[in-house]
Design an enzyme around this catalytic site. Sequence first.
Site, short mmCIF file in Angstrom:
data_model
loop_
_atom_site.label_atom_id
_atom_site.label_comp_id
_atom_site.label_asym_id
_atom_site.label_seq_id
_atom_site.Cartn_x
_atom_site.Cartn_y
_atom_site.Cartn_z
N GLU A 104 0.74 -1.18 -0.10
CA GLU A 104 0.15 0.15 -0.06
C GLU A 104 0.86 1.05 0.06
O GLU A 104 1.89 1.24 0.74
CB GLU A 104 -0.88 0.04 1.35
CG GLU A 104 -2.16 -0.94 1.04
CD GLU A 104 -2.97 -1.45 2.24
OE1 GLU A 104 -4.17 -1.39 2.13
OE2 GLU A 104 -2.21 -1.71 3.14
N CYS A 117 3.20 8.49 1.57
CA CYS A 117 3.71 7.44 2.57
C CYS A 117 3.92 6.05 1.90
O CYS A 117 3.04 5.77 1.14
CB CYS A 117 2.59 7.25 3.60
SG CYS A 117 2.98 6.24 4.97
N CYS A 124 5.35 -6.77 8.10
CA CYS A 124 6.55 -6.56 8.90
C CYS A 124 6.62 -7.52 9.82
O CYS A 124 6.02 -8.17 10.18
CB CYS A 124 6.21 -5.35 9.85
SG CYS A 124 7.54 -4.61 10.77
N CYS A 128 4.53 -4.86 16.30
CA CYS A 128 4.20 -3.91 17.45
C CYS A 128 2.86 -4.17 18.04
O CYS A 128 1.81 -4.28 17.03
CB CYS A 128 4.32 -2.52 16.93
SG CYS A 128 6.26 -2.45 16.62
N CYS A 131 -0.08 -1.85 16.12
CA CYS A 131 0.12 -1.77 14.48
C CYS A 131 -0.52 -2.79 13.70
O CYS A 131 -0.26 -4.13 14.19
CB CYS A 131 1.35 -1.67 14.22
SG CYS A 131 1.79 -1.45 12.45
N GLY A 182 6.34 -1.98 6.85
CA GLY A 182 7.53 -2.52 7.03
C GLY A 182 8.52 -1.64 7.78
O GLY A 182 8.55 -0.39 8.11
N GLU A 183 9.90 -2.33 8.00
CA GLU A 183 10.66 -1.78 8.90
C GLU A 183 11.83 -1.31 7.60
O GLU A 183 12.75 -2.12 7.29
CB GLU A 183 11.06 -2.50 9.98
CG GLU A 183 12.67 -1.98 10.89
CD GLU A 183 12.37 -0.84 11.13
OE1 GLU A 183 11.72 -0.23 11.93
OE2 GLU A 183 13.39 0.00 10.59
N SER A 236 10.32 5.71 16.36
CA SER A 236 9.11 5.20 16.72
C SER A 236 9.42 4.99 18.38
O SER A 236 9.67 3.93 18.58
CB SER A 236 8.52 4.26 16.22
OG SER A 236 7.90 4.51 14.75
N LEU A 237 9.25 5.90 19.26
CA LEU A 237 9.45 5.84 20.56
C LEU A 237 8.33 5.23 21.37
O LEU A 237 8.50 4.15 21.90
CB LEU A 237 10.07 7.17 20.93
CG LEU A 237 10.55 7.24 22.29
CD1 LEU A 237 12.03 6.31 22.59
CD2 LEU A 237 10.94 8.55 23.07
N ASN A 313 -4.77 5.03 15.72
CA ASN A 313 -5.79 4.81 14.77
C ASN A 313 -6.37 3.34 14.91
O ASN A 313 -5.68 2.45 15.02
CB ASN A 313 -5.25 4.84 13.33
CG ASN A 313 -5.05 6.24 12.89
OD1 ASN A 313 -6.07 7.14 12.98
ND2 ASN A 313 -3.89 6.54 12.44
N CYS A 356 -2.41 5.92 9.59
CA CYS A 356 -0.91 5.02 10.01
C CYS A 356 -1.07 3.80 11.06
O CYS A 356 -2.34 3.81 11.70
CB CYS A 356 -0.27 5.97 11.37
SG CYS A 356 0.23 7.70 10.83
N1 SAH Z 1 8.30 0.40 10.79
C1 SAH Z 1 8.52 1.52 10.99
C2 SAH Z 1 7.83 2.72 9.84
C3 SAH Z 1 6.30 2.12 9.55
S1 SAH Z 1 5.27 2.46 10.74
C4 SAH Z 1 8.26 2.20 12.22
O1 SAH Z 1 7.58 1.56 13.04
O2 SAH Z 1 8.55 3.49 12.64
C5 SAH Z 1 4.92 4.37 10.66
C6 SAH Z 1 4.16 4.78 12.13
O3 SAH Z 1 3.24 4.54 12.33
C7 SAH Z 1 5.07 4.50 13.52
O4 SAH Z 1 5.43 5.47 14.23
C8 SAH Z 1 4.34 3.58 13.83
O5 SAH Z 1 4.38 3.43 15.58
C9 SAH Z 1 2.81 4.21 13.82
N2 SAH Z 1 1.78 3.17 13.90
C10 SAH Z 1 1.52 1.99 13.79
N3 SAH Z 1 0.49 1.68 14.08
C11 SAH Z 1 -0.41 2.70 14.16
C12 SAH Z 1 -1.77 3.06 14.78
N4 SAH Z 1 -2.63 1.83 14.85
N5 SAH Z 1 -2.13 4.17 14.93
C13 SAH Z 1 -1.24 5.19 14.92
N6 SAH Z 1 0.11 5.03 14.52
C14 SAH Z 1 0.52 3.77 14.38
FE1 SF4 Z 2 6.45 -2.85 11.92
FE2 SF4 Z 2 6.58 -0.19 12.45
FE3 SF4 Z 2 4.22 -1.73 12.66
FE4 SF4 Z 2 6.05 -1.86 14.45
S1 SF4 Z 2 4.74 -0.14 13.95
S2 SF4 Z 2 4.92 -3.80 13.20
S3 SF4 Z 2 7.89 -1.79 13.05
S4 SF4 Z 2 5.45 -1.41 10.74
#
Ligand code: SAH
Ligand code: SF4
Length: 375
Positions: A104, A117, A124, A128, A131, A182-183, A236-237, A313, A356
């Site tokens: 996507e 984006c 991935c 997390c 996510c 993805g990462e 992504s802290l 989200n 996101c």
């Molecule tokens: N894997 C990388 C980049 C893709 S995720 C990373 O984790 O940084 C991009 C961003 O979307 C990250 O900051 C992630 O934490 C955030 N994200 C993932 N799931 C989300 C959700 N359900 N609501 C809001 N942000 C989310």
């Molecule tokens: Fe992968 Fe980023 Fe989602 Fe974590 S937040 S599962 S690293 S895409």
Amino acid sequence: QTPAGHESTEKPSLLGLTREALADVLRDFGIPDKAVRMRLNQLWHWIYFRGVTDFQAMTNISKDLRAQLADAFSIDKPHIATAQTSQDGTCKWLLDCGPGVQIETVFIPDGDRGTLCISSQVGCTLNCSFCHTGTQKLVRNLTAREIVAQVMIARDELADWPKGSAQDHHRAITNIVFMGMGEPLYNFDNVKDAIEIISDGEGISLSKRRITVSTSGIVPHMEKCGDEIGAMLAVSLHAVRDDIRNELVPINKKYPIQDLIAACRNYPTATNAKRITFEYVMLKDVNDSLQDAKELVQLIKGIPAKVNLIPFNPWDGAPYACSEWDHIEAFADVLLRAGYASPIRTPRGRDIMAACGQLKSASVKERASARRNQQ
Ligand code: SAH
Ligand code: SF4
């Protein structure tokens, strides 16, 4: 009949090759050494500046050579399986990258800016807990071609190729973020090549200052990312204490907060002009107390940074809720008073599951409905 998206695998693709790699391909193809540079520049201009989709359009190359190139190589891109537009103007494209492999790409227009984006992997590996992408089973790295093609397809769809000179071009896509699926640091070489191509001044020419790589905190690759890629960095802290971050971002067990923050302090290009963005997803009663905000200020003290607060989200079955809006604002205030810009990211494209962390669901649904249609 060739399955959709597979024409390009028959002939080697010229997309996604760096200048050096493309020069090698042309040399092997029999272009005389002294003409390689010229041919390379011609191809680069047509493919990445004009955005042509057919060798026949490359009118400053002789007809014979155009035909030979077309016989030997492809400049096809992955096919668009579906295109959706949100009520707020956000566009999402689901792209076919092989049988059962879909990724996507999301475009978010915002006044005179537009952020694309893009994805770096199918799925991935990192799981997390908040996510949706992490719940997808199928995972593979995208090729540099597939990464660059996301930008080119978005430019096709948005009619965003320059019609005249570079100076006269009013870009629709002004920024690119690796915040799709993805990462990116687990697909380092392909992400690096793709960024080199996208930022090349004779092609798409998007400055590295407008390209952001977002990482969940793969500490051992961060320094290399600054040195070799040189794009902007987002981290992504999401939590200020290891026990909570272990839950939210399980890779924290391997690379805990102190190591991550140390890597940010040492990040090669971090200056006030090139601040690191810390992303912080706002999860009700999990990581959103004012005490968390104060600890966050202490944690990142001295790092040229801003904090991007992301309202969570939701997706079906997610074990979290989004923090209340007032609460997010109070959290932002603490950061602001400590001198950190702390924009709250407006959720965009939620109605088409393009926000996101919502990516995946649509592709799974899409596949389910495709199966239904076949029955
Ligand atoms: N894997 C990388 C980049 C893709 S995720 C990373 O984790 O940084 C991009 C961003 O979307 C990250 O900051 C992630 O934490 C955030 N994200 C993932 N799931 C989300 C959700 N359900 N609501 C809001 N942000 C989310
Ligand atoms: Fe992968 Fe980023 Fe989602 Fe974590 S937040 S599962 S690293 S895409």
